[in-house]
Design an enzyme around this catalytic site. Sequence first.
Site, PDB file in Angstrom:
ATOM      1  N   TRP A   1       0.789  -1.334  -0.080  1.00  0.00           N
ATOM      2  CA  TRP A   1       0.162   0.236  -0.024  1.00  0.00           C
ATOM      3  C   TRP A   1       1.015   1.287   0.010  1.00  0.00           C
ATOM      4  O   TRP A   1       0.399   2.218  -0.680  1.00  0.00           O
ATOM      5  CB  TRP A   1      -0.924  -0.216   1.168  1.00  0.00           C
ATOM      6  CG  TRP A   1      -1.822  -1.021   1.184  1.00  0.00           C
ATOM      7  CD1 TRP A   1      -1.949  -2.254   1.935  1.00  0.00           C
ATOM      8  CD2 TRP A   1      -3.044  -1.407   0.157  1.00  0.00           C
ATOM      9  NE1 TRP A   1      -3.103  -2.953   1.672  1.00  0.00           N
ATOM     10  CE2 TRP A   1      -3.506  -2.671   0.257  1.00  0.00           C
ATOM     11  CE3 TRP A   1      -3.201  -0.855  -1.122  1.00  0.00           C
ATOM     12  CZ2 TRP A   1      -4.376  -3.296  -0.359  1.00  0.00           C
ATOM     13  CZ3 TRP A   1      -4.304  -1.460  -2.146  1.00  0.00           C
ATOM     14  CH2 TRP A   1      -4.980  -2.441  -1.622  1.00  0.00           C
TER      15      TRP A   1
ATOM     16  N   ASP B   1      -1.660   6.831   6.055  1.00  0.00           N
ATOM     17  CA  ASP B   1      -2.818   5.999   5.729  1.00  0.00           C
ATOM     18  C   ASP B   1      -2.918   5.013   6.989  1.00  0.00           C
ATOM     19  O   ASP B   1      -2.158   4.090   7.515  1.00  0.00           O
ATOM     20  CB  ASP B   1      -2.353   5.020   4.537  1.00  0.00           C
ATOM     21  CG  ASP B   1      -3.468   3.878   4.112  1.00  0.00           C
ATOM     22  OD1 ASP B   1      -4.457   3.888   4.744  1.00  0.00           O
ATOM     23  OD2 ASP B   1      -2.925   3.287   3.202  1.00  0.00           O
TER      24      ASP B   1
ATOM     25  N   LYS C   1     -11.909  -2.158   6.809  1.00  0.00           N
ATOM     26  CA  LYS C   1     -11.114  -2.933   7.718  1.00  0.00           C
ATOM     27  C   LYS C   1     -11.856  -2.772   8.968  1.00  0.00           C
ATOM     28  O   LYS C   1     -11.863  -3.938   9.502  1.00  0.00           O
ATOM     29  CB  LYS C   1      -9.625  -2.495   7.630  1.00  0.00           C
ATOM     30  CG  LYS C   1      -9.171  -2.283   6.193  1.00  0.00           C
ATOM     31  CD  LYS C   1      -8.943  -3.561   5.611  1.00  0.00           C
ATOM     32  CE  LYS C   1      -8.662  -3.391   4.005  1.00  0.00           C
ATOM     33  NZ  LYS C   1      -7.592  -2.266   3.463  1.00  0.00           N
TER      34      LYS C   1
HETATM   35  C1  PLP Z   1      -6.910  -2.096   2.065  1.00  0.00           C
HETATM   36  C2  PLP Z   1      -6.130  -1.034   2.349  1.00  0.00           C
HETATM   37  C3  PLP Z   1      -6.063   0.090   1.263  1.00  0.00           C
HETATM   38  C4  PLP Z   1      -6.785  -0.074  -0.186  1.00  0.00           C
HETATM   39  O1  PLP Z   1      -8.045   0.232   0.411  1.00  0.00           O
HETATM   40  P1  PLP Z   1      -9.231   0.683  -0.713  1.00  0.00           P
HETATM   41  O2  PLP Z   1     -10.176   1.140  -0.162  1.00  0.00           O
HETATM   42  O3  PLP Z   1      -9.320  -0.797  -1.241  1.00  0.00           O
HETATM   43  O4  PLP Z   1      -8.483   1.489  -1.788  1.00  0.00           O
HETATM   44  C5  PLP Z   1      -4.660   1.099   1.421  1.00  0.00           C
HETATM   45  N1  PLP Z   1      -4.223   0.957   2.493  1.00  0.00           N
HETATM   46  C6  PLP Z   1      -4.093   0.146   3.424  1.00  0.00           C
HETATM   47  C7  PLP Z   1      -3.232  -0.048   4.723  1.00  0.00           C
HETATM   48  C8  PLP Z   1      -5.235  -0.780   3.342  1.00  0.00           C
HETATM   49  O5  PLP Z   1      -5.208  -1.852   4.470  1.00  0.00           O
END
Ligand code: PLP
Length: 360
Positions: free
Chosen positions: A102, A172, A196
């Site tokens: 990511w 993030d 998540k």
């Molecule tokens: C799942 C995830 C993403 C991607 O998320 P989307 O909503 O599918 O774009 C990005 N960063 C992290 C840390 C993630 O766990």
Amino acid sequence: MDRVYNFSAGPSMLPEAVLEKAAKQMVNYEGCGMSVMEMSHRSADYEAIIGNAESLLRELMHIPENYKVLFLQGGASSQFAMVPLNLMKKSKKADYVITGQWAKKAAQEASKFGTVNKVASSDDKTFTYIPKLDPSTFDKDADYFHITLNNTIYGTRYTTLPETGDVPLVADASSNILSEPIDISRFGILYAGAQKNMGPAGVTVTIIREDLITGAIDGAPTMFDYKIHADNGSMYNTPPTYSIYICMLVYEWLKSLGGVEAMYAINKEKAQILYDYLDNSSMFKGTVVKEDRSLMNVPFVTGDDDLNAKFIKEAKAKGFVNLKGHRTVGGMRASIYNAMPVEGVKALVEFMKKFETDNK
Ligand SMILES: *Cc1c(COP(=O)(O)O)cnc(C)c1O
């Protein structure tokens, strides 16, 4: 079939109490005569829902007054573009720490709009650790500094934040938001896809310090401008109304348990149960260095692909599902987000113990 223990990395388990409440309110929300899905986002009933969601999130995360909370769409992946489109305005440079897929994708996206300085990477060891950061490698003129707080695929987490001085720290937090206390005042921007640890897919929360909301670069699409969303209270266009409503129910649930601090204690307990077993098992072992272990995503392996496959199959038959690891790590991964009860982790460990004995 009964509900299973769902160890999916995302979309993932939601609290059963939330699903039940949503089911009760599905057809007729609090006497409105319609479902939340059918409401105008401009109606008083919906204004109350989104307002309540925001104030609960502010309360749970202790978000300071000088930050805006935005409910956006496009997932964390859209934030990978939205951050540089709004922040790469002065030097057009940004620092990124590469701690997994990511982080890599975030850096790649930013490199379309400016210069990315990769401060450090743990790519050399399949991202099984968080690199030690040397502030002398940080760019003092960078428009921002980006990290991935919890690395969902590899199961690592930051336990200390980089000291970036006047350079805004952007994070993030898709897989650890609301799982542990986060000092928002340390960040310029914190963003997270909901699916998540916060709610269903479809909504992305961005918490942004007000002085960073200055409008996107020329030519940026309107929908990628934080100022447009902030000026319109996340209602420039139709927000993901139902997803936001479920997030509100999740926030209420979390508050009723004692908030993020209480959840953090439970999460530490769950992770400890699993890691203690992994550290003592002669069959299974964790893949991450101890000091950087995630509380949310726990990858582990046996070292034997056939045995991994047998374990995943038998676990599934017993109601422990989605334990297959990410293709880049192999083996297994148990994601134990807020909604996974302590009993789920205990039951998994009991099952692993039995599997270990039976397959000696
Ligand atoms: C799942 C995830 C993403 C991607 O998320 P989307 O909503 O599918 O774009 C990005 N960063 C992290 C840390 C993630 O766990």
